[in-house]
Design a protein around this motif. Sequence first.
Motif, PDB file in Angstrom:
ATOM      1  N   ILE A 101      41.847  47.759  38.202  1.00  0.00           N
ATOM      2  CA  ILE A 101      41.974  46.269  38.159  1.00  0.00           C
ATOM      3  C   ILE A 101      42.318  45.827  38.853  1.00  0.00           C
ATOM      4  O   ILE A 101      41.996  43.995  38.892  1.00  0.00           O
ATOM      5  CB  ILE A 101      43.368  46.651  37.031  1.00  0.00           C
ATOM      6  CG1 ILE A 101      43.141  47.669  35.246  1.00  0.00           C
ATOM      7  CG2 ILE A 101      43.618  44.905  36.010  1.00  0.00           C
ATOM      8  CD1 ILE A 101      44.347  47.182  33.885  1.00  0.00           C
ATOM      9  N   THR A 102      43.593  45.814  39.874  1.00  0.00           N
ATOM     10  CA  THR A 102      43.938  44.846  40.230  1.00  0.00           C
ATOM     11  C   THR A 102      42.669  44.391  41.699  1.00  0.00           C
ATOM     12  O   THR A 102      41.958  42.996  41.814  1.00  0.00           O
ATOM     13  CB  THR A 102      44.293  45.757  41.915  1.00  0.00           C
ATOM     14  OG1 THR A 102      46.438  45.379  40.893  1.00  0.00           O
ATOM     15  CG2 THR A 102      45.150  44.064  42.963  1.00  0.00           C
ATOM     16  N   PHE A 103      41.653  45.242  41.988  1.00  0.00           N
ATOM     17  CA  PHE A 103      40.497  45.189  43.082  1.00  0.00           C
ATOM     18  C   PHE A 103      39.610  45.449  42.270  1.00  0.00           C
ATOM     19  O   PHE A 103      38.955  44.242  42.545  1.00  0.00           O
ATOM     20  CB  PHE A 103      40.493  46.657  43.610  1.00  0.00           C
ATOM     21  CG  PHE A 103      41.217  47.261  45.259  1.00  0.00           C
ATOM     22  CD1 PHE A 103      41.202  46.379  46.468  1.00  0.00           C
ATOM     23  CD2 PHE A 103      42.829  48.095  44.781  1.00  0.00           C
ATOM     24  CE1 PHE A 103      41.959  46.153  47.740  1.00  0.00           C
ATOM     25  CE2 PHE A 103      43.459  48.116  45.778  1.00  0.00           C
ATOM     26  CZ  PHE A 103      42.931  47.860  46.970  1.00  0.00           C
ATOM     27  N   GLY A 104      39.548  44.847  41.054  1.00  0.00           N
ATOM     28  CA  GLY A 104      38.614  44.525  40.274  1.00  0.00           C
ATOM     29  C   GLY A 104      38.807  42.966  40.005  1.00  0.00           C
ATOM     30  O   GLY A 104      37.518  42.322  40.550  1.00  0.00           O
ATOM     31  N   GLY A 105      39.717  43.059  40.042  1.00  0.00           N
ATOM     32  CA  GLY A 105      40.105  41.872  39.442  1.00  0.00           C
ATOM     33  C   GLY A 105      39.655  40.485  41.098  1.00  0.00           C
ATOM     34  O   GLY A 105      38.848  39.489  41.068  1.00  0.00           O
ATOM     35  N   LEU A 106      39.850  41.118  42.095  1.00  0.00           N
ATOM     36  CA  LEU A 106      39.538  40.456  43.560  1.00  0.00           C
ATOM     37  C   LEU A 106      37.846  40.511  43.968  1.00  0.00           C
ATOM     38  O   LEU A 106      37.011  39.865  44.358  1.00  0.00           O
ATOM     39  CB  LEU A 106      40.642  41.481  44.721  1.00  0.00           C
ATOM     40  CG  LEU A 106      41.585  41.582  44.157  1.00  0.00           C
ATOM     41  CD1 LEU A 106      42.616  42.150  45.514  1.00  0.00           C
ATOM     42  CD2 LEU A 106      41.916  40.311  44.893  1.00  0.00           C
ATOM     43  N   MET A 107      37.422  41.915  43.191  1.00  0.00           N
ATOM     44  CA  MET A 107      36.101  42.037  43.841  1.00  0.00           C
ATOM     45  C   MET A 107      35.370  40.602  42.804  1.00  0.00           C
ATOM     46  O   MET A 107      34.276  41.006  43.048  1.00  0.00           O
ATOM     47  CB  MET A 107      35.552  43.442  43.147  1.00  0.00           C
ATOM     48  CG  MET A 107      36.008  44.915  44.913  1.00  0.00           C
ATOM     49  SD  MET A 107      35.737  45.922  44.207  1.00  0.00           S
ATOM     50  CE  MET A 107      36.002  47.163  45.487  1.00  0.00           C
ATOM     51  N   SER A 108      35.722  40.828  42.022  1.00  0.00           N
ATOM     52  CA  SER A 108      35.349  40.091  41.085  1.00  0.00           C
ATOM     53  C   SER A 108      34.333  38.320  41.931  1.00  0.00           C
ATOM     54  O   SER A 108      34.082  37.308  41.534  1.00  0.00           O
ATOM     55  CB  SER A 108      36.062  39.711  39.555  1.00  0.00           C
ATOM     56  OG  SER A 108      35.393  38.616  38.959  1.00  0.00           O
ATOM     57  N   GLU A 109      36.218  38.174  41.893  1.00  0.00           N
ATOM     58  CA  GLU A 109      36.027  37.131  43.062  1.00  0.00           C
ATOM     59  C   GLU A 109      35.043  36.884  44.739  1.00  0.00           C
ATOM     60  O   GLU A 109      34.306  35.695  44.210  1.00  0.00           O
ATOM     61  CB  GLU A 109      36.980  36.444  43.651  1.00  0.00           C
ATOM     62  CG  GLU A 109      38.595  36.658  42.341  1.00  0.00           C
ATOM     63  CD  GLU A 109      39.811  36.081  42.960  1.00  0.00           C
ATOM     64  OE1 GLU A 109      39.887  36.008  44.094  1.00  0.00           O
ATOM     65  OE2 GLU A 109      40.600  35.974  42.259  1.00  0.00           O
ATOM     66  N   VAL A 110      34.868  38.013  44.714  1.00  0.00           N
ATOM     67  CA  VAL A 110      34.753  38.090  46.536  1.00  0.00           C
ATOM     68  C   VAL A 110      32.684  38.488  45.870  1.00  0.00           C
ATOM     69  O   VAL A 110      31.846  38.444  46.780  1.00  0.00           O
ATOM     70  CB  VAL A 110      35.008  39.341  47.169  1.00  0.00           C
ATOM     71  CG1 VAL A 110      36.590  38.466  47.829  1.00  0.00           C
ATOM     72  CG2 VAL A 110      34.780  41.014  46.159  1.00  0.00           C
ATOM     73  N   THR A 111      32.330  39.073  44.839  1.00  0.00           N
ATOM     74  CA  THR A 111      30.777  39.611  44.528  1.00  0.00           C
ATOM     75  C   THR A 111      30.751  37.962  43.808  1.00  0.00           C
ATOM     76  O   THR A 111      29.556  38.134  42.714  1.00  0.00           O
ATOM     77  CB  THR A 111      31.317  40.766  44.182  1.00  0.00           C
ATOM     78  OG1 THR A 111      32.179  41.019  42.718  1.00  0.00           O
ATOM     79  CG2 THR A 111      31.534  41.804  45.335  1.00  0.00           C
ATOM     80  N   GLU A 141      33.871  47.310  35.105  1.00  0.00           N
ATOM     81  CA  GLU A 141      33.184  48.643  36.601  1.00  0.00           C
ATOM     82  C   GLU A 141      33.545  49.598  36.764  1.00  0.00           C
ATOM     83  O   GLU A 141      33.949  50.232  37.107  1.00  0.00           O
ATOM     84  CB  GLU A 141      31.750  47.594  37.304  1.00  0.00           C
ATOM     85  CG  GLU A 141      30.750  46.396  36.749  1.00  0.00           C
ATOM     86  CD  GLU A 141      30.935  45.272  36.460  1.00  0.00           C
ATOM     87  OE1 GLU A 141      30.767  44.020  35.667  1.00  0.00           O
ATOM     88  OE2 GLU A 141      32.591  44.988  35.821  1.00  0.00           O
ATOM     89  N   MET A 142      35.063  48.588  37.672  1.00  0.00           N
ATOM     90  CA  MET A 142      36.062  49.447  38.243  1.00  0.00           C
ATOM     91  C   MET A 142      36.201  50.751  37.078  1.00  0.00           C
ATOM     92  O   MET A 142      36.483  52.139  37.857  1.00  0.00           O
ATOM     93  CB  MET A 142      36.871  48.408  39.022  1.00  0.00           C
ATOM     94  CG  MET A 142      36.381  47.485  40.259  1.00  0.00           C
ATOM     95  SD  MET A 142      35.588  48.901  41.351  1.00  0.00           S
ATOM     96  CE  MET A 142      37.380  49.504  42.120  1.00  0.00           C
ATOM     97  N   LEU A 143      37.110  50.231  36.196  1.00  0.00           N
ATOM     98  CA  LEU A 143      37.162  51.130  35.358  1.00  0.00           C
ATOM     99  C   LEU A 143      36.449  52.385  34.669  1.00  0.00           C
ATOM    100  O   LEU A 143      36.576  53.303  34.742  1.00  0.00           O
ATOM    101  CB  LEU A 143      37.966  50.791  34.460  1.00  0.00           C
ATOM    102  CG  LEU A 143      39.299  49.387  34.736  1.00  0.00           C
ATOM    103  CD1 LEU A 143      39.938  48.321  32.945  1.00  0.00           C
ATOM    104  CD2 LEU A 143      40.057  50.598  34.806  1.00  0.00           C
ATOM    105  N   LEU A 144      34.743  51.923  34.615  1.00  0.00           N
ATOM    106  CA  LEU A 144      34.424  52.388  34.014  1.00  0.00           C
ATOM    107  C   LEU A 144      33.767  53.392  34.912  1.00  0.00           C
ATOM    108  O   LEU A 144      33.980  54.971  34.671  1.00  0.00           O
ATOM    109  CB  LEU A 144      33.185  52.136  33.643  1.00  0.00           C
ATOM    110  CG  LEU A 144      31.835  52.839  32.900  1.00  0.00           C
ATOM    111  CD1 LEU A 144      32.723  53.650  31.763  1.00  0.00           C
ATOM    112  CD2 LEU A 144      30.470  51.926  32.643  1.00  0.00           C
TER     113      LEU A 144
END
Length: 325
Positions: free
Chosen positions: A93-103, A111-114
Amino acid sequence: GINAEYGNSIQWKRELSVKIIQMDQSTNLLDSRPVRYYNNKDILEGPKTLCSGLIQDIRGRYSIYWTDVTDGFGRQQFATILFMFFTCITPAITFGGLMSEVTDGNIGAVEMLLTGTICGVLFTLFSGQPLGIIGATGPVLLFIQTLFEFCKMLDLEFLPVYTWVGFWMMIFCIIMSVTNACKLIDYFTRFTDEIFAALVAAIFIYEAIYQLYLEYEDKEYRSVAFLSTILAFLTLFLTLLFKSIKSTRYFIPTARMILADFAPVISLALMTLLDIFFSDVQTKKLSIPAKFQTTNGRPWVVNLSNTPVWVIFASIVPALLVNLN
């Protein structure tokens, strides 16, 4: 007198050992299953034929494969399962939110959870070594951010390039498995592992503090920043407190063990309730779609038809860097 005292001490230790063994047998804590051990010579200096290490792993795990499932039913095992659940879902969840910002939303929490779920299940069912990191880490986040900026600079679509990088990573992993590349670990020292662990820990700590710092930049939402800080540090404090309570004399032994085993779960649950109690203060929540779909609404299948041919082969370089990491 000294010899007699020494003899009594030895006898007392023997009696204590017998009682502990009897206690373990009565509570089914002793594991009588046949375990096949390998020493460094078996693995690192074993047969040099292709797939010999893979075959060795299969032979070593086949006879005790089902007990890996049946041994998981117990209080401490259940605590470990819950701990690993939060250990896996929190970075996703944490890196998913960060990756959503940087990508720009190409990769997010959904996508990260799945992918973490699919890879975690497949890894658990078919892998012979349990110490791999399933999901995103700090270095992976930095790699994805760099790759996205590189694609943006060259006016390339990010997801097709990222897919080809993943394809070459798979090829390299298969090659390393077939050629018994794990024996090369004998040339690495513990210093390498500790440096990597320190890097990951430092990135986690930095990202947590940096997110709190961003909350304080907006002067209109100081109350939100203050409550977020309280929740963050209280979660850390309670987790450490419940973990350390096992070595104290508070409560009965069973209660101390439960508090210590479920420390992260209890801490997160209490802080979630505290956040709900202060409902007037709208702390930052994770932004996810209302239904099951990708973060930015794109199709699940990535279109690779428009990828230039040179990009396919150029993806070998970043894939090799990730595999070496």
